[in-house]
Design a protein around this motif. Structure first.
Motif, short mmCIF file in Angstrom:
data_model
loop_
_atom_site.label_atom_id
_atom_site.label_comp_id
_atom_site.label_asym_id
_atom_site.label_seq_id
_atom_site.Cartn_x
_atom_site.Cartn_y
_atom_site.Cartn_z
N CYS A 83 0.84 -1.42 0.09
CA CYS A 83 0.29 0.33 -0.12
C CYS A 83 0.79 1.50 -0.07
O CYS A 83 0.59 2.53 -0.60
CB CYS A 83 -1.18 -0.29 1.15
SG CYS A 83 -2.57 -1.34 0.99
N PHE A 86 2.32 1.56 -3.01
CA PHE A 86 1.59 1.87 -4.53
C PHE A 86 1.34 4.09 -4.25
O PHE A 86 1.61 4.75 -4.54
CB PHE A 86 0.48 1.97 -4.22
CG PHE A 86 -1.00 2.46 -4.60
CD1 PHE A 86 -0.80 1.68 -6.10
CD2 PHE A 86 -1.62 3.89 -4.18
CE1 PHE A 86 -1.96 2.30 -6.99
CE2 PHE A 86 -3.25 3.90 -5.30
CZ PHE A 86 -3.14 3.31 -6.37
N LEU A 87 1.83 4.62 -2.34
CA LEU A 87 1.32 6.36 -2.59
C LEU A 87 2.80 6.38 -2.85
O LEU A 87 2.56 7.50 -3.11
CB LEU A 87 0.78 6.71 -1.24
CG LEU A 87 0.12 5.32 -0.54
CD1 LEU A 87 -0.15 5.74 1.04
CD2 LEU A 87 -1.24 6.43 -1.46
N CYS A 179 -6.35 1.00 5.23
CA CYS A 179 -5.05 -0.31 4.46
C CYS A 179 -6.49 -1.32 4.56
O CYS A 179 -7.04 -2.08 3.84
CB CYS A 179 -5.01 -0.59 4.16
SG CYS A 179 -2.78 1.20 4.26
N ILE A 182 -10.26 -1.08 3.50
CA ILE A 182 -10.51 -2.18 1.71
C ILE A 182 -9.78 -2.56 1.83
O ILE A 182 -11.16 -3.42 0.90
CB ILE A 182 -9.67 -0.13 1.28
CG1 ILE A 182 -9.10 1.14 1.24
CG2 ILE A 182 -9.08 -1.44 -0.32
CD1 ILE A 182 -8.41 1.84 0.85
N ARG A 183 -8.99 -3.56 2.37
CA ARG A 183 -8.75 -5.05 1.65
C ARG A 183 -10.20 -5.92 2.38
O ARG A 183 -10.31 -6.86 1.15
CB ARG A 183 -7.54 -5.55 2.18
CG ARG A 183 -7.69 -5.81 3.81
CD ARG A 183 -6.15 -6.72 4.07
NE ARG A 183 -5.60 -6.28 5.09
CZ ARG A 183 -4.47 -7.06 5.96
NH1 ARG A 183 -3.99 -8.53 5.16
NH2 ARG A 183 -4.48 -6.70 6.42
N LEU A 205 -7.07 9.05 2.19
CA LEU A 205 -6.28 8.35 1.83
C LEU A 205 -6.93 6.88 1.17
O LEU A 205 -6.99 6.61 0.11
CB LEU A 205 -6.18 7.81 3.60
CG LEU A 205 -4.45 7.49 4.29
CD1 LEU A 205 -5.12 7.26 5.46
CD2 LEU A 205 -3.68 7.74 3.69
N TYR A 206 -8.02 7.26 1.08
CA TYR A 206 -9.38 6.31 0.48
C TYR A 206 -8.86 7.21 -0.49
O TYR A 206 -9.26 5.88 -1.39
CB TYR A 206 -10.79 6.85 1.76
CG TYR A 206 -11.21 5.64 1.52
CD1 TYR A 206 -11.70 4.43 1.66
CD2 TYR A 206 -11.58 5.71 3.03
CE1 TYR A 206 -11.81 3.41 3.39
CE2 TYR A 206 -11.59 4.80 4.40
CZ TYR A 206 -11.58 3.42 4.04
OH TYR A 206 -12.31 3.11 5.45
N PHE A 209 -5.71 5.96 -2.35
CA PHE A 209 -5.42 4.45 -3.03
C PHE A 209 -6.98 4.48 -3.98
O PHE A 209 -7.01 2.99 -4.25
CB PHE A 209 -6.00 3.25 -1.82
CG PHE A 209 -5.17 3.48 -0.72
CD1 PHE A 209 -3.65 2.99 -1.68
CD2 PHE A 209 -5.63 3.85 0.70
CE1 PHE A 209 -2.72 3.42 -0.56
CE2 PHE A 209 -4.80 3.64 1.50
CZ PHE A 209 -3.31 3.74 1.02
N GLU A 210 -8.04 5.32 -4.35
CA GLU A 210 -9.13 5.11 -5.56
C GLU A 210 -9.70 3.50 -5.10
O GLU A 210 -10.45 3.54 -6.18
CB GLU A 210 -8.02 4.71 -6.90
CG GLU A 210 -7.18 5.70 -7.41
CD GLU A 210 -6.12 5.48 -8.32
OE1 GLU A 210 -6.79 4.37 -9.35
OE2 GLU A 210 -4.96 5.40 -8.06
N ALA A 211 -10.11 4.25 -3.96
CA ALA A 211 -11.21 3.30 -2.89
C ALA A 211 -12.98 4.02 -2.58
O ALA A 211 -12.08 4.91 -2.44
CB ALA A 211 -10.58 2.35 -2.07
#
Ligand SMILES: [Zn+2]
Length: 277
Positions: A83, A86-87, A179, A182-183, A205-206, A209-211
């Protein structure tokens, strides 16, 4: 649709947790949510195995059942590292070498929480051995809390670029919480209103993460008779202690709800249902 019970494994659970569980499960029944269990045991310094074992014993005694499998943060380092990568690839984080006391001494705003000025943002410091911070823009975040109504927060003024990993490599609560939500595909976050203030930075943060952003519910907390929030630090009596003293689950629910007479779990859910929403 999913929600979660995510106690930090840094102490025994107490009446504040029981109150939270009653809110969580009564809302979940109403909204048709499954409740997953997540052991927030990423804090290596404060974790103890006996807290974790006691959690399962206490939940069983109370007759409260979460859906498995349990997620353990202590076993999730690889996932958090991914994660973070990714950032890093999106250029949304940077390393900072400032100590907590340095930040406090440079803090001009009179705030209850640490506010970081962004001093190291353009220094290009190495990630290893330094704090990793998430870049925050000066922008208001609007969201609707489904208990407290419309909220506006601006993390730029609340905390500035916030830490997601400390210099020792420990990920922070804000980061692992998002994180994991999301998972675990959490759609509804139900928690105490003491965490309301950190919701906007979690929303950032969401977005990073494009969540999808979950629905938020922040409920009131349980206070003792002196007006102190019930938590481990002010030594509220643990549930395991009560069980040892022969207190029944119905008596524990009554204590959590400040009622005179013992109340069964199903009646406690009905009782909560009338008061929350
Ligand atoms: Zn710095």
């Amino acid at each position: 649709m999913l929600t979660r019970f995510a106690p930090s494994i840094t102490g025994f659970i107490h009446l504040g947790h029981v109150y939270h569980l009653l809110v969580l499960f009564s809302l979940s029944k109403k909204l048709d949510l499954s409740v997953l269990l997540r052991a927030e045991d990423h804090d290596k310094q404060r974790f103890k195995q006996e807290y974790l074992e006691s959690l399962f014993v206490d939940l069983k005694f109370l007759g409260i059942q979460c859906k498995g499998p349990t997620v353990y943060q202590s076993c999730s380092k690889k996932y958090y590292d991914d994660c973070l990568d990714f950032l890093i690839r999106k250029n949304l984080v940077y390393a900072c070498k400032c100590s907590r006391s340095e930040i406090l001494s440079n803090q001009h705003l009179n705030k209850s929480e640490l506010h970081y000025s962004g001093k190291c943002k353009n220094k290009n410091l190495p990630f290893e051995g330094n704090t990793i911070r998430f870049k925050v823009e000066d922008k208001k975040i609007y969201f609707k809390d489904l208990i407290l109504g419309h909220q506006t927060q601006n993390p730029f003024f609340q905390c500035g670029d916030f830490s997601i990993r400390d210099k020792l490599g420990n990920y922070t609560y804000q980061f692992v919480c998002v994180c994991d939500d999301i998972r675990q595909k959490i759609t509804h976050v139900i928690r105490g209103e003491d965490i309301l203030e950190s919701t906007a930075r979690q929303i950032l943060l969401y977005r990073a993460f494009e969540a999808p952003i979950p629905n938020f519910f922040h409920h009131s907390l349980l206070y003792d008779k002196n007006g102190n929030k019930l938590c481990k630090t002010n030594k509220s009596e643990s549930i395991s202690e009560m069980i040892k003293n022969g207190i029944s689950s119905d008596e524990i629910f009554a204590k959590a709800l400040n009622l005179e007479n013992p109340i069964s779990l199903s009646r406690a859910y009905d009782y909560m249902d009338k008061g929350i929403m």
